[in-house]
Design a protein around this motif. Structure first.
Motif, short mmCIF file in Angstrom:
data_model
loop_
_atom_site.label_atom_id
_atom_site.label_comp_id
_atom_site.label_asym_id
_atom_site.label_seq_id
_atom_site.Cartn_x
_atom_site.Cartn_y
_atom_site.Cartn_z
N LEU A 297 0.64 -1.12 -0.20
CA LEU A 297 -0.10 -0.38 0.13
C LEU A 297 0.87 0.98 0.16
O LEU A 297 0.84 2.39 -0.33
N VAL A 298 2.20 1.23 0.46
CA VAL A 298 2.95 2.37 0.69
C VAL A 298 3.34 2.23 -0.70
O VAL A 298 3.63 3.73 -1.55
N CYS A 299 3.64 1.37 -1.47
CA CYS A 299 4.04 1.36 -2.82
C CYS A 299 3.41 1.97 -3.61
O CYS A 299 3.31 3.34 -4.33
N GLN A 300 2.05 1.84 -3.18
CA GLN A 300 1.15 2.27 -4.10
C GLN A 300 0.94 3.42 -3.94
O GLN A 300 0.74 4.26 -4.89
N VAL A 301 0.90 4.21 -2.97
CA VAL A 301 0.74 5.17 -2.85
C VAL A 301 1.80 6.64 -3.11
O VAL A 301 1.38 7.96 -3.36
N ILE A 302 2.98 6.17 -3.22
CA ILE A 302 3.87 6.58 -3.44
C ILE A 302 3.68 6.44 -5.25
O ILE A 302 3.96 8.42 -5.49
N LEU A 303 3.53 6.11 -5.35
CA LEU A 303 3.35 6.45 -7.24
C LEU A 303 2.54 6.55 -7.36
O LEU A 303 2.39 7.51 -8.97
N ILE A 304 1.32 6.78 -7.29
CA ILE A 304 0.20 7.15 -7.52
C ILE A 304 0.11 8.30 -7.33
O ILE A 304 -0.08 9.29 -7.96
N ALA A 305 1.08 9.63 -6.19
CA ALA A 305 1.02 10.94 -6.00
C ALA A 305 2.27 10.99 -7.05
O ALA A 305 2.48 12.83 -7.06
N ALA A 306 3.13 10.06 -7.85
CA ALA A 306 4.05 10.98 -8.55
C ALA A 306 3.28 10.38 -10.24
O ALA A 306 3.18 11.91 -10.47
N ALA A 307 1.90 10.01 -9.76
CA ALA A 307 0.67 9.53 -11.41
C ALA A 307 0.28 11.32 -11.28
O ALA A 307 0.36 11.68 -12.15
N TRP A 308 -0.23 11.62 -9.77
CA TRP A 308 -0.78 13.02 -9.58
C TRP A 308 0.21 13.97 -10.63
O TRP A 308 -0.57 15.03 -10.73
N ILE A 309 1.11 14.02 -10.22
CA ILE A 309 2.25 15.06 -10.78
C ILE A 309 2.48 15.10 -12.00
O ILE A 309 2.40 16.72 -12.96
N ALA A 310 2.09 13.59 -12.36
CA ALA A 310 2.51 12.93 -14.23
C ALA A 310 1.64 13.90 -14.96
O ALA A 310 1.33 14.70 -16.05
N VAL A 311 -0.17 14.08 -14.18
CA VAL A 311 -1.28 14.25 -14.73
C VAL A 311 -1.08 16.32 -14.78
O VAL A 311 -1.57 16.69 -16.19
#
Length: 356
Positions: A297-311
């Motif tokens: 779940l921690v790694c999911q949150v980290i990469l979702i935050a990166a996806a938020w920035i990318a969008v």
């Protein structure tokens, strides 16, 4: 005057294939289509669509598998060194244990017997013994491997290729960042000690020490320290480790959202571990299963935050790599020139790409 008569016979039943008397269903379908289009334009929906299209869940699962080995090796080496350095500072040592217990719930035994590692065993371990040397080698392999995988995963979410260059220099950079993260963890423990002592002093002056108010304020101070630590670590992960030139405004928002998500995971982690422990089939190794789920779940949150920035970067039409963008445009122009007979849909796609 002629009298109007009605036919007493019932009208024939509508058979399959007959048309509806009123065309209401197309109107309902159009409304649903408009609602779906509006929902698809929401930032959150587009972030998760982007996250799924770039294989984010698979990347996060691989990172979680590497993270659990890296954390165990790092804890062994870190506490072996802390046992030599922090032997005279019991408060800082206990604060470091508390920070780790709250950052990774279920990892360190807090005295209730629910943790995977006894802190006394860690503090008595010698870093220069055979076990310490093996743990140090394992830490270098697993931690540097996790950082390299995290770099590639974050860059993939931004549509950037893997970093090319001297592998040795990249590993030295990763090692420096790992040491920096460790120093930041110790600094946060020291700040937690200072904040807790200051809170106790103020509460003692007003006569609220050893009350529920004191417990709540101490918890708030601890969460605030962890939130600040997570924000700095995520910003360094996206900007320094991954080497993505993200504008500060976009980086700040994504790091804050990611830190908030990690904080929520830490607060709710007790429910996760409690659910694993209540299952009799999992009770014997519930802590390990809980840690695996937690790290995933921690790694999911980290990469979702990166996806938020990318969008957000894509919406703002920010070019992160001008050379790569120029190369892609050149390839697009070459494809358009080489296939003039392409369908209108394909020509429209490449035209939109050229107008970016």
């Amino acid at each position: 005057m002629a009298e109007t008569r009605t036919d007493p016979r019932p009208s024939p039943a509508r058979r399959d294939g007959d048309e509806e008397p009123e065309a209401e269903h197309p109107a309902i379908g159009a409304r649903i289509g408009v609602i779906v289009q509006r929902v698809m334009q929401w930032r959150v929906v587009r972030v998760f669509l982007h996250y799924g299209s770039e294989r984010g869940p698979i990347l996060a699962s691989g990172l979680a598998y590497q993270a659990i080995f890296a954390v165990f090796a790092g804890i062994w080496v870190g506490f072996s060194i802390a046992g030599l350095v922090l032997t005279g500072d019991v408060g800082l040592r206990q604060s470091l244990i508390s920070i780790l217990s709250e950052s990774v719930p279920g990892l360190i035994d807090d005295g209730a017997g629910g943790g995977a590692i006894d802190p006394e065993d860690l503090l008595n371990a010698g870093v220069f013994r055979l076990s310490g040397v093996i743990a140090l080698i394992g830490l270098l392999v697993t931690a540097l491997g996790w950082l390299a995988s995290a770099r590639d995963a974050v860059r993939a979410l931004f549509g950037l290729p893997a970093v090319e260059g001297n592998v040795l220099l990249l590993r030295l950079k990763d090692l420096g960042l790992a040491v920096g993260f460790g120093a930041l963890l110790i600094l946060s423990a020291a700040l937690s000690v200072v904040g807790t002592q200051a809170t106790d002093l103020v509460l003692g002056l007003v006569g609220l020490r050893e009350t529920p108010v004191a417990l709540v304020l101490s918890r708030i101070v601890s969460l605030a320290v962890m939130f600040a630590l997570d924000t700095v670590v995520l910003a360094a992960l996206f900007r320094v480790l991954a080497g993505v030139p993200i504008p500060f405004a976009r980086l700040r928002t994504g790091a804050l959202l990611g830190a908030a998500g990690l904080g929520a995971l830490k607060v709710l982690s007790g429910l996760l571990l409690g659910g694993a422990t209540s299952n009799p089939l999992l009770a014997s190794f519930a802590v390990i299963i809980g840690l695996l789920i937690f790290f995933n779940l921690v790694c999911q949150v980290i990469l979702i935050a990166a996806a938020w920035i990318a969008v957000g970067v894509t919406d703002a039409a920010i070019v992160l790599d001008p050379e790569l963008e120029a190369k892609r445009l050149e390839e697009a122009r070459a494809l358009v020139a080489a296939h003039p007979e392409a369908s209108a849909g394909k020509r429209g796609f490449w035209a939109r790409l050229l107008r970016r």
